[in-house]
Design a protein around this motif. Structure first.
Motif, short mmCIF file in Angstrom:
data_model
loop_
_atom_site.label_atom_id
_atom_site.label_comp_id
_atom_site.label_asym_id
_atom_site.label_seq_id
_atom_site.Cartn_x
_atom_site.Cartn_y
_atom_site.Cartn_z
N PHE A 3 40.28 47.78 41.37
CA PHE A 3 40.42 46.32 41.50
C PHE A 3 40.72 45.69 40.14
O PHE A 3 41.62 44.87 40.00
CB PHE A 3 39.14 45.72 42.09
CG PHE A 3 39.14 44.22 42.12
CD1 PHE A 3 39.94 43.53 43.02
CD2 PHE A 3 38.37 43.49 41.22
CE1 PHE A 3 39.97 42.14 43.03
CE2 PHE A 3 38.40 42.10 41.23
CZ PHE A 3 39.20 41.43 42.14
N ASN B 223 44.28 46.46 38.82
CA ASN B 223 45.41 45.87 39.55
C ASN B 223 45.36 44.35 39.67
O ASN B 223 46.37 43.74 39.96
CB ASN B 223 45.50 46.49 40.94
CG ASN B 223 45.98 47.92 40.86
OD1 ASN B 223 47.16 48.17 40.65
ND2 ASN B 223 45.04 48.85 40.97
N PHE B 224 44.19 43.76 39.52
CA PHE B 224 44.11 42.32 39.74
C PHE B 224 43.69 41.53 38.50
O PHE B 224 44.13 40.42 38.29
CB PHE B 224 43.16 42.00 40.90
CG PHE B 224 43.66 42.49 42.22
CD1 PHE B 224 44.57 41.73 42.94
CD2 PHE B 224 43.27 43.71 42.72
CE1 PHE B 224 45.07 42.18 44.14
CE2 PHE B 224 43.77 44.17 43.92
CZ PHE B 224 44.67 43.40 44.63
N GLU C 109 39.95 32.16 40.24
CA GLU C 109 40.91 32.92 41.02
C GLU C 109 40.39 34.32 41.28
O GLU C 109 40.62 34.90 42.34
CB GLU C 109 42.19 32.99 40.18
CG GLU C 109 43.46 33.25 40.90
CD GLU C 109 44.62 33.34 39.91
OE1 GLU C 109 44.48 32.89 38.75
OE2 GLU C 109 45.66 33.88 40.30
N ASP C 110 39.66 34.88 40.30
CA ASP C 110 39.16 36.25 40.44
C ASP C 110 38.20 36.38 41.62
O ASP C 110 38.16 37.41 42.28
CB ASP C 110 38.48 36.71 39.14
CG ASP C 110 37.34 35.78 38.73
OD1 ASP C 110 37.51 34.57 38.87
OD2 ASP C 110 36.30 36.27 38.25
N LEU D 74 40.18 36.70 44.84
CA LEU D 74 40.77 38.04 44.93
C LEU D 74 39.70 39.08 45.26
O LEU D 74 39.88 39.93 46.11
CB LEU D 74 41.44 38.40 43.59
CG LEU D 74 42.67 37.59 43.20
CD1 LEU D 74 43.04 37.86 41.75
CD2 LEU D 74 43.83 37.92 44.12
N TRP D 75 38.59 38.97 44.57
CA TRP D 75 37.48 39.92 44.73
C TRP D 75 36.94 39.87 46.16
O TRP D 75 36.65 40.90 46.76
CB TRP D 75 36.42 39.60 43.69
CG TRP D 75 35.13 40.37 43.72
CD1 TRP D 75 33.89 39.84 43.73
CD2 TRP D 75 34.94 41.80 43.68
NE1 TRP D 75 32.94 40.83 43.72
CE2 TRP D 75 33.56 42.04 43.69
CE3 TRP D 75 35.81 42.89 43.66
CZ2 TRP D 75 33.01 43.33 43.68
CZ3 TRP D 75 35.27 44.17 43.65
CH2 TRP D 75 33.89 44.39 43.64
N THR E 225 38.57 39.08 48.94
CA THR E 225 39.48 39.77 49.87
C THR E 225 39.43 41.28 49.63
O THR E 225 39.57 42.05 50.58
CB THR E 225 40.95 39.31 49.70
OG1 THR E 225 41.05 38.51 48.55
CG2 THR E 225 41.43 38.56 50.88
N PHE E 226 39.23 41.66 48.36
CA PHE E 226 39.13 43.09 48.08
C PHE E 226 37.88 43.68 48.76
O PHE E 226 37.94 44.77 49.34
CB PHE E 226 39.09 43.33 46.57
CG PHE E 226 39.13 44.78 46.19
CD1 PHE E 226 40.32 45.47 46.25
CD2 PHE E 226 37.98 45.45 45.80
CE1 PHE E 226 40.37 46.83 45.92
CE2 PHE E 226 38.02 46.79 45.45
CZ PHE E 226 39.22 47.48 45.52
#
Lengths: 326, 533
Positions: B313, B316-317, B381-382, B385-386, B388-389
């Motif tokens: 994670f 890539n993010f 934003e993290d 993303l986290w 959904t991960f």
């Protein structure tokens, strides 16, 4: 005198609507979880004290029941008191008044831009219907209409502010420059060019479509043929006879959209960092500042009512068959 | 920072070439006086006085106007500011601060121990977030003379705790401005008055804040700058454009989009870095609600931790601005970091599946074992993303996750007050001492509704004991050992999991000089900051 009587009657008729809107927004916001103290705790980012939070809730009157809070609010409103803003720490009326000029300026300039060029392009397209100017104008209109305004705004900033460096990237005026008079007016004007274009383009697209359709419709009516038969030249026919009649749908639309523009400017105000009512409303929702939000709703509603009233007067002027009193 | 091989290679290539030269010439440059510093101000605050609210959004403005008793030096050690020296009594219950002499407030009145007394008792102890807990056992502040403030505590106060806390929680306000007023309503809350290098001038809501040079600043001939202007820009992309257009020279605290960090990082005009934010570390959390019997089972919590491929994670993010976390105390906290050898949950899908099977949650229709709701915090934003991960990773081991998105007020209310969640994820902001910011996430007995505290429905006597012992332990070495035991215990029991460590990212225009020269630079006073022409 008749106009004032009409205005009074209109206002009285709007009061129930206003009440329903305010109560509705109040109850709607009650459905959102969390209150303004939660929003404050979120800003603190940690270490918030439960006792301090409880004290604050009492301070803002949030410990009362919902009907009691609503009752308090309406009672204050009757006395023309919009209350105190919890995020800004001053009276709501002051907060709104500070933001109103920027919003009205942006709205008026965007609306006039859209109206004027919409009219012009619409007439042009109708005159050359199905020719290449018509195709070009209609395609452009479609592109403007389909493009999201935040994207338009950002691209305009990238092109005109970052690369060409012609215009400022954001803000309402040069900060701390201390300009006065004409210099300040010019400064504000340069800051408003991009926001006006961004906000105006979508409305321009709508207006030119409406104008084109309406022109084509009127052009096919009998009285236009009569006018031509009288031997009037084409410009005179279009300007004196067709345009005036074709304006009616446009005026209706402008009246309706003056209200939408207040809301539509949240995006434009955010992208261009303008201190307008749209951003204030957004901020009030996120921060659960009920007084400020209701204040904005109240002012916006008044604004819409006023604009609609003016539109009604305009109808009567454009088309004498519509009596202002009827 | 977790340097990728690419970054290391490019750095060594840069070092090998003659790019060193301009760096050297910086050192010889004469500081230039004057100039206007423009700062990105992303979120407007209700108050700007850091004695009343401890948050980055307040320090970014108030930290230039008001000053704390103790600051941090370049190496991150406590350094004198409004206090020149300090000492503790042997029992740790009395801490004496000797105050700097000849300091005046911006209105010309002298700064004295009465100001410290007033601020400590009326603001830090009663209103300031984190402060109320830190000063809970503060009984009184004595003022034997105008330049001595003696803090008397009912329980021992470790010297390194108070010194680590003071740079954030030790800002002093003027007694004569606040005394006898309703503190929350005082106009100075949004027009702060202090002793700092810059004087407040104007705050136009929704537009800007201006502060100007304080000609009577106690550090002689400083500051260099004439003015600081904070521009309110809420939209991330617009802020990035204003950086590029030169309207903003500094964007603090990860306020731009991750994609823009990468883009501006390649632009020679900007420095995109975590440097200067070492004192503002945070970890991404995964919080469990023990009221859901599925999550009360330790095997399920461990299985969930094992199911997340954290290094993948991050790579890539989040890129170079994050690294794998090892628990509640981040590795930048050199005083307390217990090392990576605490119980960990490396990515292991087979083990996760086995643990879930063992806990009796067999896969049902469509391979789903059970469904959980996940509440992500709306900032950062993290976090989006986290979350959904997490959703996609848990699906692989048969756990269906529904993401419930709420705004800030809604998130706090739903998770920490209504306890209406299964999983939640957000940030734990580390404040340089676990007792200030971190142990409240684990200690039982937190009042209901206090955000970012133990609202999980989890109680552990051993954890509570370790926290309480460390809180009053005066010997720094013993204190560090106690916090090591604490991390081992909570990592093993996993009431919540902190698998990612991040430091805030700053974007600087390279015209700035003397930037990022201390671990809380964005919050600090900027007295030595200057602008190259």
């Amino acid at each position: 005198m008749r106009v004032f009587a009409l205005a009074g009657r209109r206002l009285a008729a709007s009061l129930p609507t206003l009440l329903i809107i305010l109560v509705g927004v109040f109850l709607l916001l009650q459905l959102a979880p969390g209150d303004t103290v939660d929003a404050l705790m979120a800003q603190m980012g940690g270490g918030g004290d439960a006792q301090v939070a409880a004290d604050l809730r009492a301070f803002y009157g949030l410990d009362l029941s919902v009907p009691a809070q609503l009752g308090n609010y309406l009672w204050r409103l009757v006395r023309l008191d919009l209350g105190f803003s919890s995020i800004y720490g001053k009276p709501v009326a002051t907060v709104i008044l500070e933001r109103l000029p920027a919003t009205l300026l942006l709205m008026a300039s965007a609306l006039s831009f859209a109206f004027f060029f919409g009219l012009l392009l619409g007439v042009l397209a109708a005159r050359r219907v199905n020719g290449w100017p018509d195709t070009l104008i209609s395609t452009l209109g479609l592109v403007f209409y389909a493009t999201p305004s935040f994207w338009f705004g950002l691209m305009a900033i990238v092109l005109f502010a970052v690369h060409l460096e012609w215009l400022p990237a954001g803000g309402f005026e040069e900060i701390g420059a201390g300009y006065t008079g004409l210099r300040r007016t010019l400064d504000i004007a340069t800051h408003l060019v991009l926001p006006t274009l961004t906000l105006g383009l979508i409305f321009l697209a709508i207006y030119l479509r409406i104008m084109r359709a309406s022109m084509l419709e009127v052009l096919s009516l009998d009285f236009v043929r009569t006018a031509r038969a009288k031997g009037l030249d084409e410009t005179r026919v279009v300007v004196r006879h067709v345009l005036r009649n074709a304006m009616l749908p446009m005026v209706t639309l402008v009246g309706l959209q003056a209200g939408t523009m207040l809301g539509g400017s949240v995006v434009v105000e955010s992208v261009f960092s303008l201190p307008g009512l749209g951003r204030l409303a957004y901020e009030s929702v996120v921060q659960r500042d009920l007084n400020t939000l209701l204040g904005i709703v109240f002012v916006s509603a008044l604004l819409v009512i006023t604009v609609n009233f003016i539109v009604d007067l305009l109808y009567a002027r454009l088309d004498p068959r519509i009596g202002a009193g009827g | 920072m977790n340097l990728s091989r690419r970054a290391v290679l490019s750095t060594s290539a840069a070092l090998a070439s003659s790019v060193m030269l301009p760096q050297n010439s910086f050192a010889q440059e004469q500081p230039r006086r004057g100039g206007v510093m423009t700062v990105h101000f992303a979120t407007e605050q209700r108050i700007l006085n850091p004695s009343l609210q401890a948050s980055t959004g307040v320090y970014i403005v108030g930290g230039k106007i008001q000053e704390p008793l103790v600051d941090l030096d370049a190496a991150g050690n406590p350094a004198p500011c409004l206090a020149e020296s300090w000492e503790s009594s042997p029992d740790g219950k009395t801490i004496t601060f000797k105050l700097r002499q000849g300091v005046t407030w911006h209105d010309g009145k002298p700064f004295t121990s009465a100001d410290v007394q007033f601020t400590a008792m009326e603001m830090w102890k009663k209103i300031l977030n984190y402060g109320t807990a830190l000063q809970l056992f503060l009984e009184a502040v004595d003022t034997p003379d105008p330049h001595t403030a003696v803090f008397r505590y009912a329980r021992p106060m470790p010297m390194n705790l108070i010194l680590r806390a003071m740079p954030d929680l030790g800002y002093v306000s003027a007694k004569h401005v606040y005394e006898g007023s309703e503190i929350r309503q005082n106009p100075a809350n949004t027009a702060p008055m202090g002793t700092g290098p810059f004087k407040f001038v104007q705050y136009e809501r929704g537009q800007f804040i201006i502060a100007e040079r304080n000609p009577n600043y106690w550090r002689n001939n400083l500051p260099y700058l004439d003015r600081i202007v904070w521009r309110v820009v809420g939209d991330r992309s617009a802020a990035a454009a204003q950086m590029e257009a030169g309207q903003i020279l500094f964007s603090p605290y990860s306020a731009l989009a991750i994609a823009d960090f990468q883009r501006l990082g390649r632009d020679p005009r900007f420095d995109v870095t975590t440097k200067g934010n070492e004192g503002n570390a945070r970890t991404n959390t995964l919080e469990f609600n023990f009221r859901n019997p599925i999550l009360a089972d330790i095997r399920v919590r461990r299985a969930i931790a094992h199911a997340l491929d954290v290094p993948f994670f991050i790579e890539n993010f989040l890129g170079d601005f994050a690294k794998k976390g090892t628990g509640p105390i981040p590795s930048v906290s050199t005083d307390y970091y217990p090392g990576p050898d605490t119980p960990q949950y490396p990515f292991d899908r087979r083990r996760a599946n086995a643990l879930l099977d063992e806990a009796g949650h067999r896969r049902g229709a469509g391979g789903v074992r059970f469904t959980l709701r996940l509440n992500p915090a709306p900032w950062g934003e993290d976090i989006a993303l986290w979350s959904t991960f997490i959703q996609q990773s848990l699906q692989e081991v048969g756990i269906r996750v529904e993401i419930v998105r709420l705004d800030a007020a809604g998130f706090l209310r739903t998770v920490y007050n209504d306890w209406n969640f299964d999983l939640a994820t957000g940030w734990h902001q580390y404040r340089n001492d676990p007792a200030v910011s971190t142990t409240v996430w684990y200690r039982s007995g937190q009042p209901k509704g206090a955000p970012w505290t133990n609202q999980w429905g989890w109680t552990d006597a051993q954890t509570d004991q370790l926290i309480d012992a460390a809180q009053t332990e005066l010997d720094p070495a013993k204190r560090k050992a106690l916090y090591g035991d604490f991390v081992r215990r909570v990592n093993d029991q996993i009431p919540l999991w902190m698998p990612i460590e991040q430091i805030f990212v700053s974007v600087f225009n390279k015209r700035l000089r003397n930037y990022a020269n201390n671990p809380r630079w964005a919050s600090s006073s900027w007295h030595d900051l200057w602008l190259a022409s």
